[in-house]
Design an enzyme around this catalytic site. Sequence first.
Site, PDB file in Angstrom:
ATOM      1  CG  HIS A   1      -5.602  -5.209   4.924  1.00  0.00           C
ATOM      2  ND1 HIS A   1      -4.416  -6.730   5.190  1.00  0.00           N
ATOM      3  CD2 HIS A   1      -5.092  -4.298   4.584  1.00  0.00           C
ATOM      4  CE1 HIS A   1      -3.858  -5.800   5.014  1.00  0.00           C
ATOM      5  NE2 HIS A   1      -3.790  -5.139   4.576  1.00  0.00           N
TER       6      HIS A   1
ATOM      7  CB  THR B   1      -0.997  -0.370   1.436  1.00  0.00           C
ATOM      8  OG1 THR B   1      -1.540  -1.253   1.105  1.00  0.00           O
ATOM      9  CG2 THR B   1      -1.864   1.407   0.874  1.00  0.00           C
TER      10      THR B   1
ATOM     11  CG  HIS C   1      -1.852  -4.217  -2.342  1.00  0.00           C
ATOM     12  ND1 HIS C   1      -2.586  -4.927  -2.248  1.00  0.00           N
ATOM     13  CD2 HIS C   1      -1.833  -3.421  -1.099  1.00  0.00           C
ATOM     14  CE1 HIS C   1      -3.418  -4.567  -0.872  1.00  0.00           C
ATOM     15  NE2 HIS C   1      -2.394  -3.664  -0.744  1.00  0.00           N
TER      16      HIS C   1
END
Length: 723
Positions: free
Chosen positions: A422, A305, A484
């Site tokens: 996440h 990140t 990502h």
Amino acid sequence: MRHYGRFDWVKSRIGFVALLIILFWAKSMMAYAMDLHLFSGSSFIQILTIIINPFPIPLLLIGLAFYFRKTKYFYPVALIMYFINTLLLYLNVIYYREFSDFMSVSTMLGYNKVNQGLGASGLALANFHDIFFWFDFVIIIGLMLMRKFNFDAGAVTKFMSFTFTTLGCFLFMVTLTLGEIDRPQLIGRQFDSNYFVKYLGIDAFTISDGMRLRSINKERSTAKKTDVEKVLDYIDQHNLNDVTKYQGVAKGKNVFVIHLESFQQFGLGMQINGQEVTPFLNSLYNSDSTIAFDNFFNQVGQGKTSDAENMLETGTFGLSSGSLFASHGSDQTFQAMPAILHQSEGYSSAVFHGNNASFWNRNNVYKNMGYQYFFDASYYDTSGDKAMGYGLKDKLLFNDSIKYLERLQQPFYAKYITVTNHFPYTLDDNDKDPNFQTTSTTSDIVNGYFETNHYLDQSVREFYQYLDKSGLAQNSVVVLYGDHYGISNSENKALAPVLNKNPDEWTDWDDQQLQRVPFMINIPNWHGGGINHTYGGEIDVMPTLLRILDVDNPNQYVNVGQNLLDDKRNQIVAFRNNNWITPKYSRVGSNIYDNQGQVIEKLTKQQQAEVDKIQDEVNQQLNVSDAINQKDLLRFYTPKHFTPINAQKYNYANGLGKLDNLSVSLGNKATDLFTKNNKHSTQDLYETDAPEKNEPKSDTSRIQQQNPDGIDKHDGGSDTPNP
């Protein structure tokens, strides 16, 4: 017959060293619990390493005394090493009370001024229990001076010396292994000093930080004027200066950058069990008010990140190993988007993020980038179930940020970093949409991923509804990007059937194709958008935004990307590991693939020449970026009308007070939404179905809330606006 007392074991050399090590462990536990708060919010593995990590380095250092056979050397060496360990621990305790961070080697050596005034305020920072850090020295040295302490004249064997050294190494490997299991690439990425100390201890943190500093100083010491000239020559040739039809389409507008954590391109348009995973993001992607890209790739390295943020803000890559933010960011020279927009176009800037400010060293990096305000986890209620492991849930972040957002002077550059999508992609049951049924693959990661994708989509939709109701949408551009990959290569075969792929035929080429992430520039009430098929990546965002915002003389700002909207761009996407992809070929490891995913077993001369040219361009782009960052070359180059950032002038505590004071000082010239709305809050315009919204604040939290600037005695309570 000789009588042995219960404390006779201390009289031997082994007993004396063991006593010092046990005393240091006890001091460490006291500091960890009462001052550094390391046990708070820790996992089982973290608690285990916290208990073990005071042993390894002291065993090695204090155990050095065993290599000195003479009594006059043994005891002084043991005590000196014990004193050094205790002093280092206590200095970190005092420093942490002041700055909520651990003391770096550069701070100890005076390279940074962040410790200015610490000595003067040290006495005020002392607590009663500090006496226990030093009381044992008084007793031990007093007994020695009064000759009440019997020195053991008998040297230990070489085997015993080796045993202490081996035990220290073994215990260090245990903590390192546990840390790597819990936080992969712990040392390489160093995303948070708090985590590093939890796993490996203060001694190991200091040693690692010293090695890092030595490496950085060595790199920077080699910088020459010719290095800067080479970079500028490359930039001049590589950057594109054409004026496209998109030039200035968002000039003067507020800029929202919404960081879609771990969100991949395949999530857009996907349907599961007849339902869209991300219906709102799909509508933005397909809107004629959006410039969207379907061949946009993440280009992050180990910094994940933080690498993505760095590319978007500075147009340079992360490092080949580790995180630029963590290793270099505290004193790096940046010429980043918030500073450029502020100095060139009069923008204010802020970051909204529900995790700790110190994660990825953001609290230091953002200051060097020129971000005026950083509203981290300490600004929100993260108690109870309001946060997940990486911070405040997205719906609550957007909702709870409004009281700060509406005070920003317009135009502003505001970044939102979401976290709920996440790894490991888990949601509390009451946050799940009962009408959405996810996949039923063999992987819980894959199944959970689409649930958190769906939650993220709902969060962004709620925020957009507020932008429409408040009127902010009319004068804003919203940039949305995935930072990502979310599903790692190890899970891709479980994902394959969801993408209508055969897992048995899955290749490295398929892994590379999944590095696509969304990139959208949405301009409400503008209708010149569409889906762009050019190949590009995160490195190209900065030069693109500089041009659609019509920033004056954008070519003077150093970056290694190319405008995504320029038809003359080379369409070469470099990855941090030297692999690459283009519309025609791609490289993964030693293999060259065509655009259908077939390995080209033997390249023709023409193909070889094309591939070599692409590889040369990739290598040059990465090398130039590395030279800029590793040697800190921007300290030698300042664009016209740009003033280098002085990070010491920034403080992220009391952000609302600073914004209020700024608005008052501007009077009729204030442009913040709160003032424009006759000093009435727009919070009531925000609607969210977050079930935790009205839950009272509790004493428990899944994350630790602490703003490193919040207890800065020099500015922590100041309402003075940041530069």
